[in-house]
Design a protein around this motif. Sequence first.
Motif, PDB file in Angstrom:
ATOM      1  N   PRO A 106     118.536  39.438  28.676  1.00 27.51           N
ATOM      2  CA  PRO A 106     118.134  39.121  27.304  1.00 27.51           C
ATOM      3  C   PRO A 106     118.743  37.871  26.667  1.00 27.51           C
ATOM      4  O   PRO A 106     118.095  37.283  25.805  1.00 27.51           O
ATOM      5  CB  PRO A 106     118.512  40.371  26.511  1.00 27.51           C
ATOM      6  CG  PRO A 106     119.367  41.187  27.384  1.00 27.51           C
ATOM      7  CD  PRO A 106     119.221  40.710  28.783  1.00 27.51           C
ATOM      8  N   PRO A 107     119.941  37.408  27.037  1.00 27.29           N
ATOM      9  CA  PRO A 107     120.452  36.211  26.355  1.00 27.29           C
ATOM     10  C   PRO A 107     119.648  34.951  26.696  1.00 27.29           C
ATOM     11  O   PRO A 107     119.035  34.856  27.757  1.00 27.29           O
ATOM     12  CB  PRO A 107     121.883  36.070  26.875  1.00 27.29           C
ATOM     13  CG  PRO A 107     122.238  37.385  27.449  1.00 27.29           C
ATOM     14  CD  PRO A 107     120.945  37.988  27.922  1.00 27.29           C
ATOM     15  N   GLY A 108     119.642  33.991  25.774  1.00 26.21           N
ATOM     16  CA  GLY A 108     119.053  32.684  26.029  1.00 26.21           C
ATOM     17  C   GLY A 108     117.546  32.631  26.017  1.00 26.21           C
ATOM     18  O   GLY A 108     116.951  31.804  26.708  1.00 26.21           O
ATOM     19  N   ILE A 109     116.897  33.464  25.240  1.00 20.90           N
ATOM     20  CA  ILE A 109     115.442  33.477  25.187  1.00 20.90           C
ATOM     21  C   ILE A 109     115.025  33.610  23.720  1.00 20.90           C
ATOM     22  O   ILE A 109     115.705  34.270  22.945  1.00 20.90           O
ATOM     23  CB  ILE A 109     114.881  34.642  26.041  1.00 20.90           C
ATOM     24  CG1 ILE A 109     113.379  34.542  26.206  1.00 20.90           C
ATOM     25  CG2 ILE A 109     115.294  35.966  25.515  1.00 20.90           C
ATOM     26  CD1 ILE A 109     112.818  35.464  27.278  1.00 20.90           C
ATOM     27  N   ARG A 110     113.938  32.953  23.331  1.00 24.87           N
ATOM     28  CA  ARG A 110     113.454  33.008  21.943  1.00 24.87           C
ATOM     29  C   ARG A 110     112.763  34.341  21.686  1.00 24.87           C
ATOM     30  O   ARG A 110     111.702  34.610  22.234  1.00 24.87           O
ATOM     31  CB  ARG A 110     112.483  31.867  21.671  1.00 24.87           C
ATOM     32  CG  ARG A 110     113.146  30.520  21.587  1.00 24.87           C
ATOM     33  CD  ARG A 110     112.169  29.416  21.218  1.00 24.87           C
ATOM     34  NE  ARG A 110     111.484  29.721  19.974  1.00 24.87           N
ATOM     35  CZ  ARG A 110     110.168  29.555  19.777  1.00 24.87           C
ATOM     36  NH1 ARG A 110     109.402  29.077  20.730  1.00 24.87           N
ATOM     37  NH2 ARG A 110     109.615  29.836  18.621  1.00 24.87           N
ATOM     38  N   LEU A 111     113.375  35.161  20.839  1.00 27.79           N
ATOM     39  CA  LEU A 111     112.877  36.499  20.559  1.00 27.79           C
ATOM     40  C   LEU A 111     112.384  36.631  19.124  1.00 27.79           C
ATOM     41  O   LEU A 111     112.816  35.898  18.239  1.00 27.79           O
ATOM     42  CB  LEU A 111     114.004  37.528  20.760  1.00 27.79           C
ATOM     43  CG  LEU A 111     114.550  37.694  22.168  1.00 27.79           C
ATOM     44  CD1 LEU A 111     115.825  38.521  22.143  1.00 27.79           C
ATOM     45  CD2 LEU A 111     113.522  38.344  23.067  1.00 27.79           C
ATOM     46  N   TYR A 117     117.420  41.734  16.958  1.00 28.08           N
ATOM     47  CA  TYR A 117     118.265  42.822  16.460  1.00 28.08           C
ATOM     48  C   TYR A 117     118.570  43.808  17.589  1.00 28.08           C
ATOM     49  O   TYR A 117     119.718  44.192  17.806  1.00 28.08           O
ATOM     50  CB  TYR A 117     117.570  43.542  15.296  1.00 28.08           C
ATOM     51  CG  TYR A 117     118.307  44.782  14.856  1.00 28.08           C
ATOM     52  CD1 TYR A 117     119.317  44.694  13.899  1.00 28.08           C
ATOM     53  CD2 TYR A 117     118.022  46.031  15.410  1.00 28.08           C
ATOM     54  CE1 TYR A 117     120.014  45.843  13.508  1.00 28.08           C
ATOM     55  CE2 TYR A 117     118.713  47.166  15.021  1.00 28.08           C
ATOM     56  CZ  TYR A 117     119.705  47.063  14.075  1.00 28.08           C
ATOM     57  OH  TYR A 117     120.403  48.174  13.697  1.00 28.08           O
ATOM     58  N   ILE A 118     117.535  44.231  18.313  1.00 32.21           N
ATOM     59  CA  ILE A 118     117.717  45.186  19.414  1.00 32.21           C
ATOM     60  C   ILE A 118     118.642  44.593  20.467  1.00 32.21           C
ATOM     61  O   ILE A 118     119.578  45.255  20.923  1.00 32.21           O
ATOM     62  CB  ILE A 118     116.348  45.549  20.038  1.00 32.21           C
ATOM     63  CG1 ILE A 118     115.470  46.274  19.027  1.00 32.21           C
ATOM     64  CG2 ILE A 118     116.542  46.393  21.300  1.00 32.21           C
ATOM     65  CD1 ILE A 118     114.014  46.393  19.437  1.00 32.21           C
ATOM     66  N   ARG A 119     118.386  43.347  20.861  1.00 29.41           N
ATOM     67  CA  ARG A 119     119.231  42.702  21.879  1.00 29.41           C
ATOM     68  C   ARG A 119     120.686  42.672  21.436  1.00 29.41           C
ATOM     69  O   ARG A 119     121.586  43.022  22.192  1.00 29.41           O
ATOM     70  CB  ARG A 119     118.742  41.272  22.125  1.00 29.41           C
ATOM     71  CG  ARG A 119     119.618  40.527  23.138  1.00 29.41           C
ATOM     72  CD  ARG A 119     119.472  39.036  23.063  1.00 29.41           C
ATOM     73  NE  ARG A 119     119.867  38.543  21.750  1.00 29.41           N
ATOM     74  CZ  ARG A 119     119.513  37.350  21.282  1.00 29.41           C
ATOM     75  NH1 ARG A 119     118.746  36.551  21.993  1.00 29.41           N
ATOM     76  NH2 ARG A 119     119.929  36.965  20.100  1.00 29.41           N
ATOM     77  N   ASP A 120     120.925  42.261  20.196  1.00 26.44           N
ATOM     78  CA  ASP A 120     122.295  42.124  19.719  1.00 26.44           C
ATOM     79  C   ASP A 120     123.035  43.462  19.633  1.00 26.44           C
ATOM     80  O   ASP A 120     124.239  43.515  19.845  1.00 26.44           O
ATOM     81  CB  ASP A 120     122.325  41.412  18.365  1.00 26.44           C
ATOM     82  CG  ASP A 120     121.835  39.965  18.469  1.00 26.44           C
ATOM     83  OD1 ASP A 120     121.717  39.441  19.608  1.00 26.44           O
ATOM     84  OD2 ASP A 120     121.573  39.363  17.413  1.00 26.44           O
ATOM     85  N   LYS A 121     122.311  44.534  19.312  1.00 26.01           N
ATOM     86  CA  LYS A 121     122.930  45.855  19.214  1.00 26.01           C
ATOM     87  C   LYS A 121     123.131  46.511  20.576  1.00 26.01           C
ATOM     88  O   LYS A 121     124.179  47.125  20.828  1.00 26.01           O
ATOM     89  CB  LYS A 121     122.097  46.800  18.341  1.00 26.01           C
ATOM     90  CG  LYS A 121     122.034  46.386  16.895  1.00 26.01           C
ATOM     91  CD  LYS A 121     123.390  46.488  16.242  1.00 26.01           C
ATOM     92  CE  LYS A 121     123.298  46.111  14.776  1.00 26.01           C
ATOM     93  NZ  LYS A 121     124.566  46.030  14.124  1.00 26.01           N
ATOM     94  N   LEU A 122     122.149  46.404  21.457  1.00 28.03           N
ATOM     95  CA  LEU A 122     122.220  47.076  22.745  1.00 28.03           C
ATOM     96  C   LEU A 122     122.850  46.243  23.848  1.00 28.03           C
ATOM     97  O   LEU A 122     123.402  46.799  24.807  1.00 28.03           O
ATOM     98  CB  LEU A 122     120.827  47.524  23.194  1.00 28.03           C
ATOM     99  CG  LEU A 122     120.208  48.672  22.413  1.00 28.03           C
ATOM    100  CD1 LEU A 122     118.779  48.919  22.887  1.00 28.03           C
ATOM    101  CD2 LEU A 122     121.034  49.936  22.560  1.00 28.03           C
ATOM    102  N   PHE A 123     122.753  44.920  23.752  1.00 29.01           N
ATOM    103  CA  PHE A 123     123.248  44.041  24.814  1.00 29.01           C
ATOM    104  C   PHE A 123     124.115  42.922  24.228  1.00 29.01           C
ATOM    105  O   PHE A 123     123.772  41.748  24.344  1.00 29.01           O
ATOM    106  CB  PHE A 123     122.064  43.425  25.582  1.00 29.01           C
ATOM    107  CG  PHE A 123     121.072  44.448  26.047  1.00 29.01           C
ATOM    108  CD1 PHE A 123     121.300  45.203  27.179  1.00 29.01           C
ATOM    109  CD2 PHE A 123     119.898  44.682  25.339  1.00 29.01           C
ATOM    110  CE1 PHE A 123     120.389  46.158  27.606  1.00 29.01           C
ATOM    111  CE2 PHE A 123     118.975  45.631  25.755  1.00 29.01           C
ATOM    112  CZ  PHE A 123     119.225  46.373  26.890  1.00 29.01           C
ATOM    113  N   PRO A 124     125.223  43.262  23.573  1.00 29.19           N
ATOM    114  CA  PRO A 124     126.055  42.225  22.954  1.00 29.19           C
ATOM    115  C   PRO A 124     126.610  41.269  24.007  1.00 29.19           C
ATOM    116  O   PRO A 124     126.877  41.672  25.133  1.00 29.19           O
ATOM    117  CB  PRO A 124     127.157  42.992  22.252  1.00 29.19           C
ATOM    118  CG  PRO A 124     127.176  44.341  22.875  1.00 29.19           C
ATOM    119  CD  PRO A 124     125.801  44.582  23.434  1.00 29.19           C
ATOM    120  N   SER A 125     126.755  40.032  23.625  1.00 29.56           N
ATOM    121  CA  SER A 125     127.254  38.999  24.579  1.00 29.56           C
ATOM    122  C   SER A 125     128.696  39.217  24.926  1.00 29.56           C
ATOM    123  O   SER A 125     129.508  39.594  24.163  1.00 29.56           O
ATOM    124  CB  SER A 125     127.112  37.617  23.974  1.00 29.56           C
ATOM    125  OG  SER A 125     125.788  37.398  23.592  1.00 29.56           O
TER     126      SER A 125
END
Length: 125
Positions: A106-111, A117-125
């Motif tokens: 999920p990082p590095g892609i235009r969402l 929000y989902i990426r940041d909560k479920l897959f934090p860097s």
Amino acid sequence: MAKSSKLVTARKGRVLLVRRRRDRLWMFPGGRRRAGESERSCLRREIEEELPELKLGRLKLWKEVKGKNRRSGRQMSDAIFLVAKASGRLKIGDKKEIDRAVWRKPPGIRLTPTSRYIRDKLFPS
């Protein structure tokens, strides 16, 4: 009740994402709920329309997200479902709306805002 439903599934450290044709932004698959339809039924219908060869295991509601898109001012109301098992080809069903589907990190892609929000909560860097 949420206005739309989204699917989050991961495989080998990658998540399933689809790209919207109109603005080329990536998002977790799903879509808007119809009148009288449950969030879970909405998600199953949307997946059947967008990715007809994808088979899903048991859906588990993770969270309902409500908020306001800072750019557009649009109110967001999404039911986010997790599924441990998803299999099948990523063949696009609704080519007017979706032009690509991929498994990727999920990082590095235009969402879209909800997908960020989902990426940041479920897959934090």
